[in-house]
Design a protein around this motif. Structure first.
Motif, short mmCIF file in Angstrom:
data_model
loop_
_atom_site.label_atom_id
_atom_site.label_comp_id
_atom_site.label_asym_id
_atom_site.label_seq_id
_atom_site.Cartn_x
_atom_site.Cartn_y
_atom_site.Cartn_z
N ALA A 137 -1.40 8.88 14.41
CA ALA A 137 -2.13 9.94 13.72
C ALA A 137 -3.25 9.30 12.92
O ALA A 137 -3.31 8.07 12.78
CB ALA A 137 -1.20 10.74 12.81
N THR A 138 -4.16 10.11 12.41
CA THR A 138 -5.26 9.59 11.59
C THR A 138 -4.85 9.63 10.12
O THR A 138 -4.14 10.54 9.69
CB THR A 138 -6.54 10.42 11.78
N PRO A 139 -5.29 8.65 9.33
CA PRO A 139 -4.89 8.58 7.93
C PRO A 139 -5.46 9.73 7.10
O PRO A 139 -6.52 10.27 7.40
CB PRO A 139 -5.46 7.23 7.47
N LEU B 245 4.08 10.09 -0.83
CA LEU B 245 2.69 10.34 -0.43
C LEU B 245 2.43 9.74 0.95
O LEU B 245 2.11 10.44 1.90
CB LEU B 245 1.72 9.73 -1.46
N TRP B 246 2.55 8.41 1.03
CA TRP B 246 2.41 7.74 2.32
C TRP B 246 3.35 6.53 2.36
O TRP B 246 3.00 5.43 1.94
CB TRP B 246 0.94 7.32 2.58
N TYR C 98 -5.49 8.73 1.21
CA TYR C 98 -5.17 7.33 1.48
C TYR C 98 -6.45 6.51 1.64
O TYR C 98 -6.57 5.41 1.10
CB TYR C 98 -4.32 7.23 2.75
N LEU C 99 -7.42 7.06 2.37
CA LEU C 99 -8.69 6.36 2.55
C LEU C 99 -9.42 6.20 1.22
O LEU C 99 -10.04 5.16 0.97
CB LEU C 99 -9.57 7.13 3.55
N GLY C 100 -9.32 7.21 0.36
CA GLY C 100 -9.93 7.10 -0.97
C GLY C 100 -9.27 5.99 -1.78
O GLY C 100 -9.94 5.26 -2.51
N HIS C 101 -7.94 5.87 -1.64
CA HIS C 101 -7.21 4.80 -2.33
C HIS C 101 -7.67 3.43 -1.82
O HIS C 101 -7.87 2.50 -2.61
CB HIS C 101 -5.72 5.00 -2.09
N LEU D 77 0.79 -1.22 0.00
CA LEU D 77 0.00 0.00 0.00
C LEU D 77 0.83 1.27 0.00
O LEU D 77 0.30 2.35 -0.25
CB LEU D 77 -0.93 0.01 1.23
N GLN D 78 2.09 1.17 0.31
CA GLN D 78 2.90 2.38 0.44
C GLN D 78 3.08 3.10 -0.89
O GLN D 78 3.07 2.49 -1.95
CB GLN D 78 4.27 2.04 1.03
#
Length: 262
Positions: free
Chosen positions: A66-68, A52-53, A72-75, A47-48
């Protein structure tokens, strides 16, 4: 002074409770984030996205540091994750049904929606062939591939989940019959890598024999011969190829819709 100290203490306790609630929410979201990833049988490395993340950021989100990010959640949503559950702790009706299928005993159920492209540049059109692979007595093979249409899927998803497959070689075929029940159900679609024309690994293949198409499991025996069998325990059919059979391998099934990896 006593009055002031009491007020300061009260405000400190209120602040501590707020911090605790926020920390608790982050931890819960992180736990559900990890749970969904494991449910999708994916690793953080899958997923990395450097820049970006990166993996370290994802690990931090899963640990509740922390919260995503929304991106990232859309991905994850495009990959079939239940984002509503990650955020709220409540699953959608469709996701709950899919989870029950996954956990159902003695049945490796198909799970996960088709990977929708995130944008136009992420779109891969996979040809849907009119050819039907039978998981039973076989169906007539066509002289040539006839394309009924193109199915758009996420190119990122294909590259991530099928790194050994050439995107241009992927085809979708309709499967019907009961002999592969538990792996492919009648009515499912099979995503086939048509670059594969030999059995280099045990798996599920699309075979052509006597001008008919079949979807069967193929494995190589110790003696070098190939064993063709069904996954449905109620159908105990096994054929052994001794070299005299005319069987053509049309491709290997690499994914079964709606999305269980083989």
């Amino acid at each position: 002074m006593i009055f002031l100290n009491l007020e300061i203490g009260k405000k400190f306790m209120e602040s501590s409770n707020d911090d605790y609630d926020i920390s608790s929410i982050k931890t819960e979201i992180g736990n559900r984030l990890r749970e969904e990833r494991e449910l999708q049988n994916m690793k953080v490395a899958d997923l990395q996205r450097p820049g970006l993340w990166p993996a370290t950021t994802i690990y931090g989100w899963e640990k509740g540091v922390a919260t995503p990010k929304a991106e990232y959640l859309g991905h994850l949503q495009n990959l079939g994750f239940d984002v509503a559950y990650i955020i709220t702790g409540k699953r959608t009706k469709q996701a709950s049904s899919q989870i029950q299928d996954v956990l159902a005993p003695k049945r490796p159920a198909l799970t996960g929606p088709a990977p929708t492209p995130a944008h136009s540049e992420d779109t891969l059109f996979i040809p849907l062939l009119s050819a039907t692979g039978s998981m039973g007595p076989g169906t007539e093979a066509l002289a040539a591939d006839v394309v009924m249409g193109d199915v758009p899927v996420s190119l990122t998803w294909v590259q991530m989940n099928l790194p050994r497959s050439r995107p241009e070689a992927l085809r979708l075929v309709h499967a019907y019959g009961d002999s592969m029940r538990g792996t492919l159900e009648s009515g499912d679609f099979a995503l086939v890598d048509t670059d594969i024309h030999s059995v280099d690994a045990d798996g599920v293949y699309v075979l052509e024999a006597h001008q008919r198409l079949f979807i069967k499991r193929v494995r190589q025996r110790i003696d070098g011969r190939y064993e063709i069998s069904s996954d449905n325990p109620a159908i105990k059919q096994t054929d052994i190829l001794n070299g005299g059979h005319e069987v053509r391998i049309c491709g290997m099934v690499v994914y079964g819709w709606n999305g269980r990896r083989f």
